[in-house]
Design a protein around this motif. Structure first.
Motif, PDB file in Angstrom:
ATOM      1  N   ILE A  55       0.837  -1.210   0.000  1.00 16.27           N
ATOM      2  CA  ILE A  55       0.000   0.000   0.000  1.00 16.27           C
ATOM      3  C   ILE A  55       0.861   1.245   0.000  1.00 16.27           C
ATOM      4  O   ILE A  55       0.571   2.234  -0.687  1.00 16.27           O
ATOM      5  CB  ILE A  55      -0.942  -0.017   1.211  1.00 16.27           C
ATOM      6  N   SER A  56       1.952   1.183   0.774  1.00 18.41           N
ATOM      7  CA  SER A  56       2.855   2.333   0.813  1.00 18.41           C
ATOM      8  C   SER A  56       3.452   2.594  -0.564  1.00 18.41           C
ATOM      9  O   SER A  56       3.560   3.741  -1.008  1.00 18.41           O
ATOM     10  CB  SER A  56       3.952   2.081   1.835  1.00 18.41           C
ATOM     11  N   ASN A  57       3.831   1.523  -1.250  1.00 19.97           N
ATOM     12  CA  ASN A  57       4.391   1.678  -2.594  1.00 19.97           C
ATOM     13  C   ASN A  57       3.346   2.223  -3.566  1.00 19.97           C
ATOM     14  O   ASN A  57       3.645   3.067  -4.418  1.00 19.97           O
ATOM     15  CB  ASN A  57       4.927   0.335  -3.084  1.00 19.97           C
ATOM     16  N   VAL A  58       2.105   1.702  -3.425  1.00 25.36           N
ATOM     17  CA  VAL A  58       1.034   2.199  -4.289  1.00 25.36           C
ATOM     18  C   VAL A  58       0.770   3.674  -4.029  1.00 25.36           C
ATOM     19  O   VAL A  58       0.612   4.472  -4.960  1.00 25.36           O
ATOM     20  CB  VAL A  58      -0.246   1.372  -4.084  1.00 25.36           C
ATOM     21  N   ASN A  94      -4.429   8.433  -1.638  1.00 24.69           N
ATOM     22  CA  ASN A  94      -4.028   7.508  -0.586  1.00 24.69           C
ATOM     23  C   ASN A  94      -5.102   6.444  -0.452  1.00 24.69           C
ATOM     24  O   ASN A  94      -6.287   6.755  -0.362  1.00 24.69           O
ATOM     25  CB  ASN A  94      -3.845   8.267   0.742  1.00 24.69           C
ATOM     26  N   ILE A  95      -4.700   5.178  -0.433  1.00 30.32           N
ATOM     27  CA  ILE A  95      -5.668   4.091  -0.360  1.00 30.32           C
ATOM     28  C   ILE A  95      -6.435   4.122   0.949  1.00 30.32           C
ATOM     29  O   ILE A  95      -7.602   3.725   1.021  1.00 30.32           O
ATOM     30  CB  ILE A  95      -4.952   2.729  -0.535  1.00 30.32           C
ATOM     31  N   ARG A 120      -4.983   9.702  -9.113  1.00 31.94           N
ATOM     32  CA  ARG A 120      -5.881   9.650  -7.952  1.00 31.94           C
ATOM     33  C   ARG A 120      -6.825   8.453  -8.097  1.00 31.94           C
ATOM     34  O   ARG A 120      -7.247   8.116  -9.202  1.00 31.94           O
ATOM     35  CB  ARG A 120      -6.709  10.938  -7.853  1.00 31.94           C
ATOM     36  N   LEU A 121      -7.125   7.842  -6.961  1.00 33.69           N
ATOM     37  CA  LEU A 121      -8.140   6.800  -6.933  1.00 33.69           C
ATOM     38  C   LEU A 121      -9.513   7.449  -6.870  1.00 33.69           C
ATOM     39  O   LEU A 121      -9.699   8.461  -6.184  1.00 33.69           O
ATOM     40  CB  LEU A 121      -7.942   5.882  -5.726  1.00 33.69           C
ATOM     41  N   VAL A 122     -10.466   6.864  -7.577  1.00 34.87           N
ATOM     42  CA  VAL A 122     -11.810   7.446  -7.677  1.00 34.87           C
ATOM     43  C   VAL A 122     -12.835   6.400  -7.263  1.00 34.87           C
ATOM     44  O   VAL A 122     -12.759   5.234  -7.664  1.00 34.87           O
ATOM     45  CB  VAL A 122     -12.108   7.928  -9.112  1.00 34.87           C
TER      46      VAL A 122
END
Length: 714
Positions: A352-355, A381-382, A365-367
């Motif tokens: 997750i940190s790498n993502v 950020n996840i 950005r995640l949507v």
């Protein structure tokens, strides 16, 4: 005295009748006695006696009837009084409605009737829509189509804004005959408190409805009395409720819920609970365990959230919980794999940190879009949502030309399309370079266990640099294409018409090297000079037209007296006119100061006059101008050869030839004129007819500071 006298007469008459009975008088004597018995005095006494007897009988019966009526009225008032007391206790009111007279009366306190209300007065007490429904039901009952009916009506609001709500029951009170109704009975049940309570509950339910329907946990709502009011679909599935509406309608109590039966509803606060319930211990039918098909043991976590108004009074309670039975039962298995889970968790955190780092560096950005709550969430950020946008903010995020596309994409997701959604938009947001930011959205639907679209997940990329690069590339490509087009046009123009005068010059020049008569040399020189001038003019026109095509001509406006310059410009252009042609220059102004580009306006006039001279061998050439409404209108009219109908639409094209295969002027005069005028903001119009001449109008916008017209000489 009359009564006593009548009595004596009656006694004598009776005695006479007895004497007549027990004696044997003669017939004459009997006749005399009969005449005396029915004479006027006796008849008067008889009628008086009968009248008095009838009067006393009627008086007696009137007294008896009045007494009974008063007694019945007192009994009725007593009964109505007791009925009124019962109605007040039950929050009921009685009203009688007469179908013939169309009036109604209420039973007030003490059992007495109120004043009569006609239909209009009665209707003015309630809302118009409600009273219309009452009127419809009254007619249906009066016509015998239905026996009775009930409808809810609302009073008109009072000055303080309050009003009552009634359940209005209508039935037949009395009939004239089997089919004809005389009176109707209205029973008004005051349900104001119940309606207010229901309205409060509905407001609360509306406030939390979105949470109920979109929540991923079990949601149950109870009113302030502990009566079940609502339950979401997930809770229905969890507790085996097959018919949600039936459960709500039956009004299950909070105290009959095995998980909350020990909770004091009035004293509760926000509480988080964990309960272990063995359904086998709850055999009482009030718990409905068998109806819901619950069995075994359940571990359940929940939160109790009371809702209180500003006065601290309880208005309702909602419970949010989830079944953690499987979690508890798998706890021991989880303990065994705790070490491995820790390693996996550490790996996931690293992933997750790498993502998150990749998202942050790449500006991706995640949507997430939820069609239930109509919100779009953005995050780099996840683990957290950084920005949440409503539909309106999403639409306003884009520039006006992209808002329809954004609305269409949101509409497709609201209808839960199973196709991916892709969209690239220009936003109103600008970066540090003041460029509008371009965003590209790529989203796919996520399907839940029921096969329904739960939400949409995807990525949002910043495409600003790429879009700007593409736009610059398109601009440069267009410039290159325009340059190539200009180059090809220039070469075409040069090669198309330059060869004729050049070949003529070369041909006459070569004649000097051959045997020739010395007297012919003057002719050779003259032809070489004329064709050289034509060639030079043609090259100058081509170069000038190429500069016009490339927008390299600079226009400089200055104030000048157009009336003074117009004549000289026209004479310069008409210098080669034939002696058989009459030249007329109309100059209607003594003085006309205008701000205009003198150099290029003079070139336009000279070229148009030169074209008219070439086409006009005899007749008239007329030039004139006029200033009207911020515009200078110039016209050159000739009676020359004219242009044929087929060639006229192409007259402003380059190197156009007519049907006789001759150039329109030099082949470039009209195209140069049109390009110059249009770049000065004006227009050119052409009218011509073969054999009758040509008229050209030029309209150039300008501003005049002094306008003095010539005086007409009479």
């Amino acid at each position: 005295m009359d009564l006593k006298r009548s009595k004596n007469i009656i006694q004598r008459a009776m005695a006479g009748s007895l004497l007549l009975t027990f004696s044997s008088p003669s017939m004459a004597q009997v006749g005399i006695n009969v005449e005396r018995l029915f004479d006027f005095q006796h008849m008067t006494a008889y009628f008086t006696a009968f009248f008095l007897i009838g009067f006393f009988v009627l008086l007696f019966y009137n007294f008896v009837f009045h007494y009974r009526e008063q007694d019945a009225k007192m009994q009725g008032l007593s009964q109505y009084g007791r009925l009124s007391l019962v109605l007040q206790t039950s929050h009921l009111q009685l009203c009688f409605y007469n179908m013939q007279r169309r009036y109604c009366v209420f039973i007030e306190e003490g059992g007495e009737f109120s004043k009569e209300y006609n239909s209009i007065e009665f209707a003015s007490l309630f809302e118009r829509d409600d009273i219309e429904e009452v009127r419809r039901l009254v007619f249906e009952i009066g016509e015998g189509r239905i026996p009775s009916a009930t409808v809810r009506v609302r009073e008109l609001p009072k000055e303080d804004g309050s009003r009552k709500v009634f359940d209005f029951s209508i039935s037949v009170a009395r009939r004239k005959s089997r089919k004809e109704v005389e009176d109707l009975l209205f029973i008004l049940h005051d349900v104001t408190d119940d309606a207010r309570r229901r309205e409060t509950v509905n407001k609360l339910l509306l406030r939390y409805q979105t949470v109920f329907e979109s929540s991923l946990v079990d949601m149950i709502y109870y009113d302030k009395y502990g009566v079940l009011t609502d339950i979401n679909e997930k809770a229905c599935r969890q507790f085996g409720v097959k018919d949600r509406e039936e459960v709500i309608r039956d009004g299950f109590l909070l105290q009959n819920n095995p998980f909350y039966c020990g909770v004091d509803i009035q004293q509760m606060e926000n509480t988080r609970t964990s309960a272990i319930v063995d359904f086998g211990d709850y055999t009482d039918p009030v718990y409905h365990i068998e109806d819901f098909g619950l069995h075994g043991r359940m571990y359940y976590e929940s939160t109790i959230n009371p809702i209180r108004n500003e006065n601290g009074e309880l208005e309702g309670v909602y419970m949010a919980g989830r079944n953690v039975t499987e979690m508890v039962e798998s706890f021991h298995h989880q303990q065994e794999g705790f070490k491995k889970l820790s390693e996996i968790t550490k790996s996931i955190k690293t992933y997750i940190s790498n993502v998150n780092y990749a998202l942050r560096v790449s500006e991706v950005r995640l949507v997430n879009y939820n069609p239930h709550t109509f919100t779009l969430e953005l995050s780099s950020n996840i683990n957290e949502t950084q920005l949440s946008l409503s539909q309106l903010r999403c639409i306003r995020l884009g520039t006006p030309r992209f808002r329809r596309a954004i609305s269409s994409a949101l509409n497709r997701m609201d209808h839960k399309t199973r196709r991916p959604v892709e969209l690239t938009i220009e936003t109103e947001i600008r970066d540090e370079k003041r460029r509008p930011i371009w965003l590209q959205f790529n989203m796919i639907p996520l399907i839940n266990e029921d096969g329904q679209v739960e939400r949409y997940f995807g990525m949002c990329r910043n495409m600003t640099q790429m879009i700007e690069t593409e736009q610059q590339l398109a601009i440069e490509t267009k410039k290159a294409q325009e340059t190539e087009t200009l180059k090809q046009a220039f070469l075409t123009n040069m090669s198309y018409e330059i060869r004729t005068p050049l070949n003529t010059v070369i041909g006459f020049a070569e004649l000097f090297e051959t045997e020739h008569d010395v007297a012919d040399e003057a002719l050779f020189v003259n032809e070489i000079r004329q064709n050289s001038n034509s060639l030079l003019q043609l090259v100058n026109d081509i170069l000038f037209l190429s500069r016009l095509d490339a927008n390299m001509i600079e226009f400089k406006k200055e104030e000048a007296d157009f009336a003074m310059l117009f004549d000289s410009w026209c004479q310069l252009g008409l210098s080669g006119v034939s002696p058989d042609v009459k030249v007329v220059v109309d100059n209607p102004y003594e003085r006309l100061l205008v701000t205009i580009d003198l150099e290029h306006v003079s070139k336009v006039i000279e070229k148009l006059c030169g074209t008219a001279v070439k086409y006009t061998e005899k007749g008239t050439i007329r030039t004139k101008y006029e200033y009207r409404h911020g515009e200078l209108a110039i016209s050159i009219e000739d009676t020359g050869r004219g242009i044929d109908e087929k060639t006229l639409p192409h007259a402003f094209e380059r190197f156009v030839r007519d049907e006789q295969d001759e150039l329109c002027g030099s082949g470039l005069n009209l195209p140069i004129t049109q390009a110059l005028v249009e770049q000065m903001g004006g227009t050119v119009e052409l009218q011509s007819e073969l054999g009758k001449g040509t008229t050209v109008w030029v309209f150039i916008p300008c501003k005049a500071s002094v306008i003095e017209k010539r005086r007409e000489i009479v």
